[in-house]
Design a protein around this motif. Structure first.
Motif, short mmCIF file in Angstrom:
data_model
loop_
_atom_site.label_atom_id
_atom_site.label_comp_id
_atom_site.label_asym_id
_atom_site.label_seq_id
_atom_site.Cartn_x
_atom_site.Cartn_y
_atom_site.Cartn_z
N LEU A 22 0.83 -1.20 0.00
CA LEU A 22 0.00 0.00 0.00
C LEU A 22 0.87 1.25 0.00
CD1 LEU A 22 -2.82 1.32 0.15
CD2 LEU A 22 -2.65 1.15 2.65
N VAL A 26 0.87 4.12 -2.87
CA VAL A 26 0.60 5.53 -2.55
C VAL A 26 1.74 6.41 -3.07
CG1 VAL A 26 0.39 7.19 -0.65
CG2 VAL A 26 -0.95 5.08 -0.62
N THR A 89 -3.74 2.67 -10.39
CA THR A 89 -3.13 2.78 -9.06
C THR A 89 -4.20 2.98 -7.99
OG1 THR A 89 -1.14 3.71 -10.05
CG2 THR A 89 -1.41 4.02 -7.69
N ILE A 93 -4.83 0.61 -4.83
CA ILE A 93 -4.87 1.11 -3.45
C ILE A 93 -6.15 0.67 -2.76
CG2 ILE A 93 -5.12 3.23 -2.07
CD1 ILE A 93 -3.07 4.53 -4.01
N GLN A 97 -6.36 -1.76 0.49
CA GLN A 97 -7.03 -1.32 1.72
C GLN A 97 -8.06 -2.34 2.17
OE1 GLN A 97 -8.28 2.59 0.38
NE2 GLN A 97 -6.64 3.59 1.51
#
Length: 128
Positions: A22, A26, A89, A93, A97
């Motif tokens: 993650l 980011v 992306t 993400i 999550q």
């Protein structure tokens, strides 16, 4: 009980792996956002150009004259590519999550099983 502890260890390692992935995603998104902003600024500069003004592209240590249409096409292509990469992306993400939340639930369940099976994890570690 050792089986539950081994499962808890495995879940913790997977959780950490997802967190690292993650963080990488980011950071990738941040780089893409910066590139998008940079290319959007170049696009705005093209709009300010008057007819007949020259455009130069930096290639290594040399400035090469470039056709306006070609330069605009290149920047528009980059913006389109960056937009698609940002979408990919963002999906990555979101997926990570969700995996982290699921793994967190599994860890909580395993900890509850460990506590129910023989006391608090601190007591088990003190015996070993």
């Amino acid at each position: 009980m050792a089986e539950i502890q081994a499962r808890l260890q495995s879940l913790s390692e997977e959780f950490t792996k997802f967190q690292q992935e993650l963080q990488t995603a980011v950071q990738s998104r941040q780089k893409l956002e910066a590139q998008k902003q940079e290319n959007a600024n170049v696009q705005k500069e093209f709009e300010r150009l008057k007819d007949g003004e020259n455009i130069y592209k930096l290639v290594g240590p040399v400035l090469l004259k470039q056709d306006k249409i070609e330069a605009e096409s290149t920047v528009n292509g980059r913006l389109e590519f960056i937009g698609k990469e940002l979408e990919r992306t963002e999906d990555q993400i979101k997926d990570l999550q969700e995996k982290i939340e699921k793994k967190k639930g599994e860890i909580i369940q395993a900890q509850a099983g460990l506590q129910a099976g023989g006391g608090a994890p601190g007591k088990v570690a003190a015996k070993g």
